[in-house]
Design a protein around this motif. Structure first.
Motif, PDB file in Angstrom:
ATOM      1  N   SER A 121      44.099  15.084  -1.364  1.00 54.25           N
ATOM      2  CA  SER A 121      44.626  13.748  -1.135  1.00 54.25           C
ATOM      3  C   SER A 121      45.014  13.745   0.276  1.00 54.25           C
ATOM      4  O   SER A 121      44.735  12.671   1.079  1.00 54.25           O
ATOM      5  N   GLY A 122      45.500  14.810   1.218  1.00 53.37           N
ATOM      6  CA  GLY A 122      45.918  15.007   2.399  1.00 53.37           C
ATOM      7  C   GLY A 122      44.547  15.018   3.226  1.00 53.37           C
ATOM      8  O   GLY A 122      44.737  14.167   4.457  1.00 53.37           O
ATOM      9  N   GLY A 123      43.296  15.132   2.943  1.00 52.72           N
ATOM     10  CA  GLY A 123      42.209  15.207   3.746  1.00 52.72           C
ATOM     11  C   GLY A 123      41.648  13.750   3.661  1.00 52.72           C
ATOM     12  O   GLY A 123      41.356  13.208   4.842  1.00 52.72           O
ATOM     13  N   SER A 124      41.870  13.110   2.757  1.00 50.00           N
ATOM     14  CA  SER A 124      41.533  11.571   2.467  1.00 50.00           C
ATOM     15  C   SER A 124      42.559  10.801   3.403  1.00 50.00           C
ATOM     16  O   SER A 124      42.002   9.777   3.992  1.00 50.00           O
ATOM     17  N   SER A 125      43.636  11.059   3.309  1.00 45.98           N
ATOM     18  CA  SER A 125      44.794  10.315   4.187  1.00 45.98           C
ATOM     19  C   SER A 125      44.223  10.463   5.519  1.00 45.98           C
ATOM     20  O   SER A 125      44.417   9.695   6.360  1.00 45.98           O
ATOM     21  N   SER A 126      43.904  11.908   5.862  1.00 42.95           N
ATOM     22  CA  SER A 126      43.610  12.187   7.390  1.00 42.95           C
ATOM     23  C   SER A 126      42.430  11.513   7.797  1.00 42.95           C
ATOM     24  O   SER A 126      42.297  10.813   9.005  1.00 42.95           O
ATOM     25  N   ARG A 127      41.327  11.279   6.961  1.00 37.39           N
ATOM     26  CA  ARG A 127      40.181  10.796   7.163  1.00 37.39           C
ATOM     27  C   ARG A 127      40.497   9.244   7.324  1.00 37.39           C
ATOM     28  O   ARG A 127      39.871   8.398   8.324  1.00 37.39           O
ATOM     29  N   ARG A 128      41.476   8.613   6.606  1.00 35.33           N
ATOM     30  CA  ARG A 128      41.653   7.073   6.819  1.00 35.33           C
ATOM     31  C   ARG A 128      42.264   7.034   7.815  1.00 35.33           C
ATOM     32  O   ARG A 128      42.101   5.877   8.653  1.00 35.33           O
ATOM     33  N   ALA A 129      43.229   7.677   8.154  1.00 37.94           N
ATOM     34  CA  ALA A 129      44.079   7.573   9.705  1.00 37.94           C
ATOM     35  C   ALA A 129      43.014   7.593  10.775  1.00 37.94           C
ATOM     36  O   ALA A 129      43.346   6.747  11.630  1.00 37.94           O
ATOM     37  N   ALA A 130      42.010   8.608  10.586  1.00 39.05           N
ATOM     38  CA  ALA A 130      41.280   8.693  11.878  1.00 39.05           C
ATOM     39  C   ALA A 130      40.397   7.223  11.784  1.00 39.05           C
ATOM     40  O   ALA A 130      40.138   6.886  12.978  1.00 39.05           O
ATOM     41  N   THR A 131      39.687   6.844  10.619  1.00 38.80           N
ATOM     42  CA  THR A 131      38.975   5.648  10.800  1.00 38.80           C
ATOM     43  C   THR A 131      39.700   4.577  11.247  1.00 38.80           C
ATOM     44  O   THR A 131      39.236   3.542  12.006  1.00 38.80           O
ATOM     45  N   ARG A 132      41.088   4.251  10.753  1.00 37.68           N
ATOM     46  CA  ARG A 132      41.961   3.086  11.203  1.00 37.68           C
ATOM     47  C   ARG A 132      42.097   3.328  12.868  1.00 37.68           C
ATOM     48  O   ARG A 132      42.136   2.326  13.522  1.00 37.68           O
TER      49      ARG A 132
END
Length: 211
Positions: A9-20
């Motif tokens: 979940s943390g990795g997914s949030s991190s990836r989404r933040a990077a994409t945004r």
């Protein structure tokens, strides 16, 4: 299993933040270059290096992306100003010192994000945008940080009681924004220290030749 799930979940949030963040940067650069209306979602996606669907996955529309861009950028600026004021307080500085540190922090932010600042200033004077109410809210967030320092200075006797706090705070924000954009556009050879020193003199009332 729970640990793996939390990590995923943390990795997914991190990836989404990077994409945004990529989308924010792509959008602000393109819109600064060619205007909001002329910028397409396809161009934003291409500049960010993502699929078009990724834009709509993260934001409901181009307008939604721009509205979030305003919140994101002004949030960074507000945090920078607040941190500058807090550092000054911790070190025992005066409220004038705090305002001076905030001016420097604002100049640093603008030097780092000139395209965002250009957009923000341009949009402040438009009245026909869907995000006008959002813009007013985020503008007040920036001004409120400076208003707080002014009120604290008045309460502590450092500033005159007859200061018009809202107008003075807005004037300080305007001074930094316009001076910094002028610096970036027309006097880029000048250093941040040089520009800060000039604005610091204005803040401290030393333009007329007084000591």
């Amino acid at each position: 299993m729970e640990h793996r799930s939390a990590a995923a979940s943390g990795g997914s949030s991190s990836r989404r933040a990077a994409t945004r963040q990529k989308l924010y940067e792509a959008a602000v650069t393109l819109i600064a270059e060619q205007g909001f209306s002329a910028t397409t979602v396809d161009e934003i996606a291409e500049r960010a290096g993502v699929a078009k669907g990724t834009v709509y996955y993260n934001f409901a529309s181009k307008s939604g992306l721009f509205e979030e861009l305003l919140r994101h950028g002004v949030g960074l600026l507000t945090a920078s100003l607040r941190e500058a004021a807090e550092r000054t307080e911790v070190s025992g500085g005066t409220k004038v010192d705090a305002l001076d540190a905030m001016i420097r922090a604002g100049l640093g932010f603008i030097a780092r994000y000139p395209a965002f600042t250009q957009l923000y200033v341009a949009e402040l004077w438009r009245t026909n945008r869907a995000w006008q109410s959002t813009l007013m809210v985020v503008r007040q967030e920036v001004v409120a940080v400076i208003e707080g320092v002014l009120r604290e200075g008045m309460a502590g006797g450092e500033f005159s009681d007859d200061i018009d706090v809202p107008l003075t705070a807005a004037a300080l924000v305007g001074m930094v924004l316009v001076a910094a954009l002028d610096w970036q556009s027309f006097q880029p050879e000048r250093s941040l220290d040089d520009v800060h020193a000039s604005l610091s003199r204005l803040l401290q009332g030393r333009v007329s030749g007084g000591r």
